[in-house]
Structure formats: structure tokens, C-alpha cells
Write an enzyme that holds these catalytic residues in place. Structure first.
Site, PDB file in Angstrom:
ATOM      1  N   SER A 131      -6.401  64.226  26.090  1.00 57.77           N
ATOM      2  CA  SER A 131      -7.336  63.805  27.146  1.00 57.77           C
ATOM      3  C   SER A 131      -8.644  64.552  26.987  1.00 57.77           C
ATOM      4  O   SER A 131      -8.641  65.785  26.895  1.00 57.77           O
ATOM      5  CB  SER A 131      -6.778  64.135  28.532  1.00 57.77           C
ATOM      6  OG  SER A 131      -5.627  63.386  28.790  1.00 57.77           O
TER       7      SER A 131
ATOM      8  N   LYS B  92      -7.201  60.420  40.470  1.00 62.53           N
ATOM      9  CA  LYS B  92      -7.802  61.609  39.839  1.00 62.53           C
ATOM     10  C   LYS B  92      -9.094  61.948  40.567  1.00 62.53           C
ATOM     11  O   LYS B  92     -10.122  61.318  40.367  1.00 62.53           O
ATOM     12  CB  LYS B  92      -8.113  61.315  38.358  1.00 62.53           C
ATOM     13  CG  LYS B  92      -6.886  61.237  37.485  1.00 62.53           C
ATOM     14  CD  LYS B  92      -6.603  62.565  36.793  1.00 62.53           C
ATOM     15  CE  LYS B  92      -5.425  62.424  35.842  1.00 62.53           C
ATOM     16  NZ  LYS B  92      -5.099  63.688  35.166  1.00 62.53           N
TER      17      LYS B  92
ATOM     18  N   ARG C  95       5.339  59.850  31.947  1.00 63.01           N
ATOM     19  CA  ARG C  95       4.739  60.959  32.681  1.00 63.01           C
ATOM     20  C   ARG C  95       5.487  61.167  33.973  1.00 63.01           C
ATOM     21  O   ARG C  95       5.637  60.246  34.777  1.00 63.01           O
ATOM     22  CB  ARG C  95       3.268  60.646  32.988  1.00 63.01           C
ATOM     23  CG  ARG C  95       2.583  61.772  33.741  1.00 63.01           C
ATOM     24  CD  ARG C  95       1.094  61.575  33.813  1.00 63.01           C
ATOM     25  NE  ARG C  95       0.688  60.687  34.879  1.00 63.01           N
ATOM     26  CZ  ARG C  95      -0.575  60.298  35.105  1.00 63.01           C
ATOM     27  NH1 ARG C  95      -1.533  60.689  34.300  1.00 63.01           N
ATOM     28  NH2 ARG C  95      -0.860  59.507  36.103  1.00 63.01           N
TER      29      ARG C  95
END
Lengths: 250, 250
Positions: free
Chosen positions: A127, A156, A58
Site C-alpha cells: 500500500s 479509511k 483481510r
């Protein structure tokens, strides 16, 4: 290569479960921003040495060319260790690298479209943070889910955590394996596994650790201990897990 | 739809030249950051109304899902006006949208890889700033080149401009059409066309203009005037251009 590991030539979704039932135990997302100056390659190598078998690349800052070049190098490192390489978001990069799969957020390409581009053999993860998203993703052809965020996490901050109850509902609603992500640490792994997760996905808990390999090893041991205490994953073919998904791949 | 325009069903690279020889006259890159609050759709609609027939969707901030949704809406607008839609960088988005093509920078996916993913019928453009890059891109299967930056521009400060001499060398070295980009305005279009460009690509000169349609129309008229003064594009089948590329598509 350890005896349970996948071989490069055998890496495809149709036989993933049969080869290594514990593949989802510890899923590590390499994120350069959290890696304290270490490269994706260094992070992956250390996480694999610590026993992780799923590495996700990522990186939202790299150019496409850099992602492809990094992905190609990572694939070599990951396959050498018997793992699988998942590319975050970018189906084009996954195709260019011939990675094992792609991981899609709710803001990324819809899974059904990605499946058409990637074909049947590539792994698609999605997700999700609700039962509805989980069911939709399974219907769209996802092979596994990343349920998030289980607990509050500094990385997050955009949504409320779904908690163990939210995780349990997601795990109960689908047949595919569910990997739990968000605020997972040694202290809450047992609860996460008991809620039905096939394993845990971590970012900072591993990639920001001073000793990435040791951090991975410690988390993995705890996942295995939790599973063993539930009688799961005793041996291929014998599985006391309660969920269909756990019976397939857990 | 104007009489020279492409129909949606006819949009593919094998017959692109035959349908509209002036397709590359004015290529507009929609960039939200430079569009003074207007959406990609508004910018594209106005640029098409002004006569542009090639619209490139470029947005480095949007999520993949937003790019796909925007791309699908743009495709409708662009095809309705008889134009073609090119997606910047993202081969996955181009595939998802079934756009007419993709534009690749030197930091994006290599053109040869993109060609394998996109197949023969999609248009691939490549940004080049030297003869070597131009030849490599043509060899890799590019259908057109974006030569940049011709002149100094506030938006691209990372490299020295190649100037009219650099543009001429690129145009002379390849058979595919070359679109000139970077600091192009009404005052230098004639020189750019005389250097061998099949057309001009613009960002801020059109998308930042108070009246996008008028800005596009004015630039397009100047390109056509410059071509006419050279005897180029007089009629399909008759072409007094000096370059092979110009003879094909110029």
C-alpha cells in the site's frame, strides 16, 4: 474455469503477466466486518463468480489459527476459479496457507524482509500513498502497488485522499502495476484507469453489496470498457498503454 | 552478564539446557496493557535485572511493524542480559526479528507448521491445559510447554483452572520442560515446583508491580528455594528431579 484463467500449478509471479493480462482489473478485499454477516468464503465465491481474479483475505479479528483455516479454504475456492489469493499483512499466514502472495501496508512488515521470507515466487503488494513510498516499495521487491486512498471513503478516515493526480504520479513513477483503492465506483473508474491504474481494488463496493456477484461484474465491465476505450489490453502482445507497467501486466 | 548466562551467539535450542539449567525458573511475559504505562523495553530490562532469563513479547494491539521494531530493541536488551526472547503467536515477527523462539497458543499456528517455518534451532513453546494437548505439542516439536491456567486469575477468565493436579498430569506426561502459568504467586510456588514444573511464567505478578525488578527477584528466589528443597538443580550434571524433563532442563 474460464479460458483466460490461471491454473493452480501455474500460479507464480514470474509468469503471472503472461497468463492473464487483465488479472488486476478487479481486486476484491474480503472484509468480514463489511460483509453483512457473510463469510469470507461466501464473499470470495460470489466475487469470483462476478469475474474478479484477485482475492485478498483481510481480517484483523481472527486468531492465527482461524486465519490459516480460512485461508486454506479460500485458496481452494480461489484457485478453482482460476484466481490468486493474497493474504493481508500476515506473512506467517501466507506461508502456512501457501497463498499466492501477501499485501503489506506501511505499518506491516517491510517488503524487503517479506521477500526474504517468501522467496522469489510469491507475489508481494504494498500500500502506498505517495511517489516516494511507491519507489521504495518497487525497490524493495514489490510486484504490485495498492495506491490509496484515491477518493474519500468512510472506511479509511486516517489520511487525506491522494486524488487522481496523486494516483497518476504513482503510476508514472514505477514499472509495476498499480491498483487503485479507496472510494472507487462505477462513476469514477474511467478516470482511474486513464490515470494509469492497472485495475481497481474494492472492499465495501463489492462485499457490502446485496448481490456481490452482480456488483463485481458491473465494476469489472466498466474497467474493461475504460481500458478498451484507451486501446489497452486489446490482445496479449499488443498493448497501447503508455506506462511500462501497463505494458507488462495492464 | 552473569556467569551462568547465555551468550547471543550460543542461543539456540540444541544447547539451551546445557548452558543454564535454571533458564525456565522465571519466565516473564511483557504485556503493555498490564504494565501501568511502562514500555515493553522498560518491563523487560527491569525483569532481567531481577533475574528473569526468558522474556516473552506479547502485544495484541501493535501493528506488525511496531512488533518488529519493538522485538528488535527487546532482543538487544534481552541478549545483553544473557536471556532469550520469545515472541507470542507471531511466527513472522519471530523470523523478522530473529528472536530465539515463539510461543503458540491453541488458537495460534500449529506447532508442527511453525517448526517447518522456523527450522530446528528456534525454540517453540505451546500453551496447554490438558495431558492430550501436552502430548500433541511435544509430538509436534515443542521445546517447552506453558501449562495454564494453574489457578484462577483475573486476566484469563475463559477456562476453568487446571489446578495442581492438572499441572502434575501434564508434567508427568511429557519429557520437555513445563512452565506453570496463571495465578502463580510467592505463596503457591513451592506446590507448583513440587508438581513438576520447570519454572513459573508470570504476567501481572511482575509487570504490574510497582518495582518490577524486586517482584521478579522475590519470585525467583522462591522458585530456587523450592527447587533446592527438593534437591533439584544442585549443579549441572547432578539432578535429583524425578521427571525426565526436569533432568534435561529443570
Amino acid at each position: 474455469m474460464n479460458g483466460n484463467a490461471l491454473n493452480g500449478s501455474e500460479l507464480n509471479r514470474s509468469n503471472l503477466g503472461g497468463l492473464d493480462r487483465g488479472i488486476w482489473d478487479l481486486y476484491v478485499v474480503t472484509d468480514r466486518k463489511l460483509a453483512c454477516g457473510r463469510s469470507h468464503e461466501e464473499v470470495a465465491a460470489a466475487a469470483l463468480a462476478g469475474g474478479s481474479r484477485v482475492i485478498q483475505l483481510r481480517d484483523k479479528e481472527m486468531t492465527t489459527r482461524e486465519l490459516i483455516d480460512t485461508g486454506l479454504r479460500l485458496k481452494e475456492i480461489v484457485h478453482e476459479a482460476g484466481g490468486i489469493l493474497i493474504i493481508n499483512d500476515r506473512v506467517d499466514v501466507a506461508l502456512a496457507v501457501d497463498a499466492d502472495g501477501v499485501h503489506l501496508g506501511q505499518d506491516d512488515m517491510p517488503a524487503a524482509l517479506a521477500r526474504r521470507m517468501l522467496g522469489r515466487e510469491k507475489i508481494i503488494g504494498v500500500s502506498v500513498s505517495s511517489e516516494g513510498e511507491a519507489l521504495a516499495a518497487e525497490l524493495d521487491g514489490a510486484d504490485y502497488l495498492g495506491a490509496s486512498a484515491i477518493f474519500a471513503t468512510p472506511t479509511k478516515t486516517d489520511a487525506a485522499p491522494i486524488g487522481l493526480d496523486g494516483l497518476r504520479k504513482i503510476c508514472d513513477s514505477v514499472r509495476i502495476p498499480v491498483v487503485a483503492i479507496g472510494g472507487i465506483n462505477k462513476g469514477n473508474i474511467e478516470q482511474v484507469i486513464k490515470a494509469g491504474a492497472a485495475g481497481i481494488a474494492v472492499v465495501s463496493a463489492v462485499v457490502s453489496a446485496p448481490d456481490i456477484g452482480a456488483a463485481a461484474r458491473e465494476l469489472l465491465q466498466e474497467v474493461r470498457r475504460a481500458k478498451a476505450s484507451m486501446g489497452r489490453c486489446a490482445a496479449p502482445g499488443a498493448n497501447a498503454g503508455t506506462r511500462a507497467g501497463a505494458q507488462r501486466w495492464g
